[in-house]
Design a protein around this motif. Structure first.
Motif, PDB file in Angstrom:
ATOM      1  N   LEU A  97       6.827  -6.036  -0.102  1.00 44.02           N
ATOM      2  CA  LEU A  97       5.664  -6.886  -0.356  1.00 44.02           C
ATOM      3  C   LEU A  97       4.714  -6.918   0.834  1.00 44.02           C
ATOM      4  CD1 LEU A  97       7.464  -9.833  -2.174  1.00 44.02           C
ATOM      5  CD2 LEU A  97       5.757  -8.302  -3.182  1.00 44.02           C
ATOM      6  N   VAL A  98       5.262  -7.010   2.023  1.00 46.57           N
ATOM      7  CA  VAL A  98       4.415  -7.057   3.227  1.00 46.57           C
ATOM      8  C   VAL A  98       3.709  -5.717   3.433  1.00 46.57           C
ATOM      9  CG1 VAL A  98       4.460  -7.249   5.748  1.00 46.57           C
ATOM     10  CG2 VAL A  98       5.737  -8.881   4.338  1.00 46.57           C
ATOM     11  N   ALA A  99       4.417  -4.624   3.197  1.00 44.83           N
ATOM     12  CA  ALA A  99       3.813  -3.305   3.366  1.00 44.83           C
ATOM     13  C   ALA A  99       2.702  -3.075   2.342  1.00 44.83           C
ATOM     14  CB  ALA A  99       4.881  -2.220   3.237  1.00 44.83           C
ATOM     15  N   LEU A 100       2.933  -3.486   1.112  1.00 45.33           N
ATOM     16  CA  LEU A 100       1.893  -3.343   0.083  1.00 45.33           C
ATOM     17  C   LEU A 100       0.654  -4.164   0.430  1.00 45.33           C
ATOM     18  CD1 LEU A 100       4.091  -3.468  -3.148  1.00 45.33           C
ATOM     19  CD2 LEU A 100       2.763  -1.504  -2.320  1.00 45.33           C
ATOM     20  N   ALA A 101       0.863  -5.351   0.972  1.00 45.85           N
ATOM     21  CA  ALA A 101      -0.286  -6.178   1.375  1.00 45.85           C
ATOM     22  C   ALA A 101      -1.036  -5.545   2.542  1.00 45.85           C
ATOM     23  CB  ALA A 101       0.195  -7.579   1.752  1.00 45.85           C
ATOM     24  N   ALA A 102      -0.318  -4.857   3.431  1.00 49.22           N
ATOM     25  CA  ALA A 102      -0.961  -4.240   4.591  1.00 49.22           C
ATOM     26  C   ALA A 102      -1.907  -3.119   4.186  1.00 49.22           C
ATOM     27  CB  ALA A 102       0.096  -3.710   5.559  1.00 49.22           C
ATOM     28  N   VAL A 103      -1.548  -2.363   3.153  1.00 49.64           N
ATOM     29  CA  VAL A 103      -2.401  -1.253   2.733  1.00 49.64           C
ATOM     30  C   VAL A 103      -3.328  -1.634   1.576  1.00 49.64           C
ATOM     31  CG1 VAL A 103      -0.754   0.467   3.526  1.00 49.64           C
ATOM     32  CG2 VAL A 103      -0.688  -0.284   1.150  1.00 49.64           C
ATOM     33  N   ASN A 104      -3.227  -2.860   1.117  1.00 44.47           N
ATOM     34  CA  ASN A 104      -4.135  -3.372   0.086  1.00 44.47           C
ATOM     35  C   ASN A 104      -4.683  -4.728   0.515  1.00 44.47           C
ATOM     36  OD1 ASN A 104      -3.749  -1.439  -2.416  1.00 44.47           O
ATOM     37  ND2 ASN A 104      -1.692  -1.855  -1.632  1.00 44.47           N
ATOM     38  N   PRO A 105      -5.299  -4.818   1.693  1.00 47.36           N
ATOM     39  CA  PRO A 105      -5.765  -6.128   2.180  1.00 47.36           C
ATOM     40  C   PRO A 105      -6.919  -6.652   1.351  1.00 47.36           C
ATOM     41  CG  PRO A 105      -6.632  -4.383   3.561  1.00 47.36           C
ATOM     42  CD  PRO A 105      -5.678  -3.723   2.605  1.00 47.36           C
ATOM     43  N   VAL A 107     -10.553  12.573   6.232  1.00 46.31           N
ATOM     44  CA  VAL A 107     -11.003  12.541   4.842  1.00 46.31           C
ATOM     45  C   VAL A 107     -11.966  13.697   4.599  1.00 46.31           C
ATOM     46  CG1 VAL A 107     -12.228  11.211   3.066  1.00 46.31           C
ATOM     47  CG2 VAL A 107     -10.737  10.040   4.705  1.00 46.31           C
ATOM     48  N   GLY A 108     -11.658  14.519   3.593  1.00 52.68           N
ATOM     49  CA  GLY A 108     -12.530  15.613   3.202  1.00 52.68           C
ATOM     50  C   GLY A 108     -13.561  15.120   2.203  1.00 52.68           C
ATOM     51  N   ILE A 109     -14.836  15.398   2.486  1.00 51.30           N
ATOM     52  CA  ILE A 109     -15.935  14.907   1.645  1.00 51.30           C
ATOM     53  C   ILE A 109     -16.692  16.095   1.075  1.00 51.30           C
ATOM     54  CG2 ILE A 109     -18.026  13.497   1.588  1.00 51.30           C
ATOM     55  CD1 ILE A 109     -16.912  11.919   3.947  1.00 51.30           C
ATOM     56  N   THR A 158      -3.038  14.485  -2.416  1.00 52.47           N
ATOM     57  CA  THR A 158      -2.899  13.757  -1.164  1.00 52.47           C
ATOM     58  C   THR A 158      -3.935  12.644  -1.029  1.00 52.47           C
ATOM     59  OG1 THR A 158      -4.114  15.614  -0.194  1.00 52.47           O
ATOM     60  CG2 THR A 158      -1.753  15.521   0.219  1.00 52.47           C
ATOM     61  N   LEU A 159      -5.129  12.825  -1.604  1.00 52.11           N
ATOM     62  CA  LEU A 159      -6.121  11.753  -1.551  1.00 52.11           C
ATOM     63  C   LEU A 159      -5.625  10.534  -2.315  1.00 52.11           C
ATOM     64  CD1 LEU A 159      -8.882  10.533  -0.898  1.00 52.11           C
ATOM     65  CD2 LEU A 159      -9.750  11.583  -2.991  1.00 52.11           C
ATOM     66  N   THR A 160      -5.083  10.758  -3.494  1.00 46.83           N
ATOM     67  CA  THR A 160      -4.563   9.649  -4.293  1.00 46.83           C
ATOM     68  C   THR A 160      -3.480   8.888  -3.537  1.00 46.83           C
ATOM     69  OG1 THR A 160      -5.007  10.922  -6.308  1.00 46.83           O
ATOM     70  CG2 THR A 160      -3.515   9.039  -6.502  1.00 46.83           C
ATOM     71  N   GLU A 161      -2.626   9.623  -2.837  1.00 46.47           N
ATOM     72  CA  GLU A 161      -1.514   8.995  -2.130  1.00 46.47           C
ATOM     73  C   GLU A 161      -1.948   8.280  -0.856  1.00 46.47           C
ATOM     74  OE1 GLU A 161       2.023  12.083  -3.556  1.00 46.47           O
ATOM     75  OE2 GLU A 161       1.103  12.295  -1.572  1.00 46.47           O
ATOM     76  N   VAL A 162      -2.990   8.768  -0.212  1.00 45.11           N
ATOM     77  CA  VAL A 162      -3.441   8.180   1.049  1.00 45.11           C
ATOM     78  C   VAL A 162      -4.548   7.153   0.838  1.00 45.11           C
ATOM     79  CG1 VAL A 162      -4.538   8.743   3.286  1.00 45.11           C
ATOM     80  CG2 VAL A 162      -2.753  10.218   2.367  1.00 45.11           C
ATOM     81  N   ARG A 163      -5.219   7.196  -0.320  1.00 51.33           N
ATOM     82  CA  ARG A 163      -6.408   6.381  -0.581  1.00 51.33           C
ATOM     83  C   ARG A 163      -6.277   4.917  -0.167  1.00 51.33           C
ATOM     84  NH1 ARG A 163      -8.122   2.938  -4.358  1.00 51.33           N
ATOM     85  NH2 ARG A 163     -10.348   2.897  -4.918  1.00 51.33           N
ATOM     86  N   PRO A 164      -5.212   4.200  -0.552  1.00 55.34           N
ATOM     87  CA  PRO A 164      -5.143   2.786  -0.150  1.00 55.34           C
ATOM     88  C   PRO A 164      -5.151   2.598   1.364  1.00 55.34           C
ATOM     89  CG  PRO A 164      -3.562   3.253  -1.895  1.00 55.34           C
ATOM     90  CD  PRO A 164      -4.080   4.576  -1.417  1.00 55.34           C
ATOM     91  N   LEU A 165      -4.407   3.440   2.072  1.00 63.77           N
ATOM     92  CA  LEU A 165      -4.376   3.329   3.528  1.00 63.77           C
ATOM     93  C   LEU A 165      -5.721   3.728   4.133  1.00 63.77           C
ATOM     94  CD1 LEU A 165      -2.751   2.736   6.075  1.00 63.77           C
ATOM     95  CD2 LEU A 165      -1.997   5.121   6.072  1.00 63.77           C
ATOM     96  N   ALA A 166      -6.383   4.745   3.552  1.00 66.53           N
ATOM     97  CA  ALA A 166      -7.687   5.179   4.059  1.00 66.53           C
ATOM     98  C   ALA A 166      -8.708   4.045   3.965  1.00 66.53           C
ATOM     99  CB  ALA A 166      -8.171   6.400   3.280  1.00 66.53           C
ATOM    100  N   ILE A 167      -8.720   3.348   2.844  1.00 66.40           N
ATOM    101  CA  ILE A 167      -9.649   2.228   2.666  1.00 66.40           C
ATOM    102  C   ILE A 167      -9.327   1.117   3.657  1.00 66.40           C
ATOM    103  CG2 ILE A 167     -10.388   0.413   1.076  1.00 66.40           C
ATOM    104  CD1 ILE A 167      -9.944   2.413  -1.201  1.00 66.40           C
ATOM    105  N   ALA A 168      -8.038   0.798   3.774  1.00 66.51           N
ATOM    106  CA  ALA A 168      -7.635  -0.270   4.692  1.00 66.51           C
ATOM    107  C   ALA A 168      -8.011   0.070   6.125  1.00 66.51           C
ATOM    108  CB  ALA A 168      -6.131  -0.513   4.572  1.00 66.51           C
TER     109      ALA A 168
END
Length: 335
Positions: free
Chosen positions: A60-68, A144-146, A200-210
């Motif tokens: 729960l704490v880890a999920l909150a960290a990457v989805n603040p 991040v590749g754009i 890899t974008l899908t998997e990293v996306r939450p952390l990238a936004i955070a």
């Protein structure tokens, strides 16, 4: 009965408790977030809360960290803000029940930023941010590749060790601008149905936004000042007028300069959109060559100019390709 997602998460969290690694745990939580369908989130969080064990609390704490939850000044879609709030509320008060290392998740300092071409023609650019946790450990970079031809949407993302940066050949940039570009690119991709992106974008996306949101002074919608640094304009009549049209064409994606884009500019865009003096038409090939030298001096680009430039005067003299805006402007000039 526990769901498969819950059982798997508990097993993986048990292993993570031995590593004491905030980064490893956040990357895992980002992948876990990506694996959950939106209609599964509430039930999954409830199951973790009901279990109450150390592994469940870490999850729960880890999920909150990457989805603040976004700060009041953040520009985030309301649906995303609501979803992030669910994770934050589910983890309230739990971080103090875990080992001290877990409290460092999400608490990072941005130490630098870089931006530039991912390939010789700039069809993809790379936006890079570097981070370190509060205790100075686990330095890492977010890359991040754009995609440029399709409007500047994010197509890939990875988290790597800082030494990964050594091989990228990027220029240092303002962290706030780079953080904003990452958020803009991800948001654009979310708005485009069926956009082709790397797993890899899908998997990293939450952390990238955070991570991007932790950067102080994030600038959304920032322009690219590459064209303003160009100072090798040919000393020819009409060169300035020609360059202004080139800048209008390249817009906010000046690093993208490939043979196909050169050809589009000389054989399609100019005849359709531009009204130029005879001097500017005559100067345009040399202006485009000078810009191409500045943009990487790629042989294939220069060959494309040699092939297309001789046709430009005839194309500009032919009104048939002119678009509506050009036709209206021409008619007004004749009045």
């Amino acid at each position: 009965m526990s769901t498969s997602a819950f059982t798997t998460a508990i097993t993986q969290a048990h292993d993570l408790l031995r590593w004491h690694s905030p980064l490893r745990t956040e990357l895992w939580a980002a992948r876990l977030t990506a694996s959950l369908e939106q209609d599964q989130v509430a039930a999954f969080l409830r199951e973790l809360a009901e279990d109450g064990g150390t592994e469940a609390r870490l999850t729960l704490v880890a999920l909150a960290a990457v989805n603040p939850s976004p700060s009041p000044g953040d520009e985030a879609p309301s649906a995303e803000a609501d979803e992030s709030g669910v994770y934050t509320r589910a983890a309230e008060g739990l971080v103090d029940t875990l080992s001290p290392w877990a409290s460092r998740m999400g608490r990072v300092t941005c130490e630098g930023a870089w931006y530039g071409k991912a390939d010789p023609y700039g069809e993809q650019t790379l936006a890079v941010l570097s981070f370190r946790y509060e205790n100075g450990k686990e330095p890492h970079i977010l890359v991040v590749g754009i995609d440029q031809p399709n409007g500047g949407l994010a197509v890939d993302a990875v988290v790597e060790e800082p030494k990964f940066l050594d091989d990228l050949g990027l220029d240092a940039a303002d962290p706030g601008v780079v953080g904003g570009r990452i958020l803009d690119a991800i948001e654009l991709g979310d708005r485009i149905m069926g956009a082709a992106v790397a797993v890899t974008l899908t998997e990293v996306r939450p952390l990238a936004i955070a991570r991007a949101r932790t950067v102080p002074g994030v600038v959304r919608g920032a322009g690219d000042d590459t064209a303003s640094r160009f100072d090798d304009l040919p000393d020819l009549p009409g060169a300035r007028e020609a360059f202004e049209k080139l800048v209008e064409f390249i817009g906010d994606r000046p690093l993208w300069w490939s043979p196909s884009r050169v050809s589009q500019f000389l054989t399609s865009w100019l005849p359709r959109e531009a009204i130029l003096s005879d001097e500017a038409i005559a100067a345009m090939p040399e202006v485009v060559r000078a810009w191409s030298h500045f943009s990487g001096d790629q042989p294939a680009v220069l060959r494309q100019i040699d092939e297309d430039a001789p046709r430009l005067p005839a194309l500009m003299a032919d009104d048939s390709p002119a678009g509506l805006a050009k036709r209206i402007a021409q008619s007004r000039r004749r009045l």
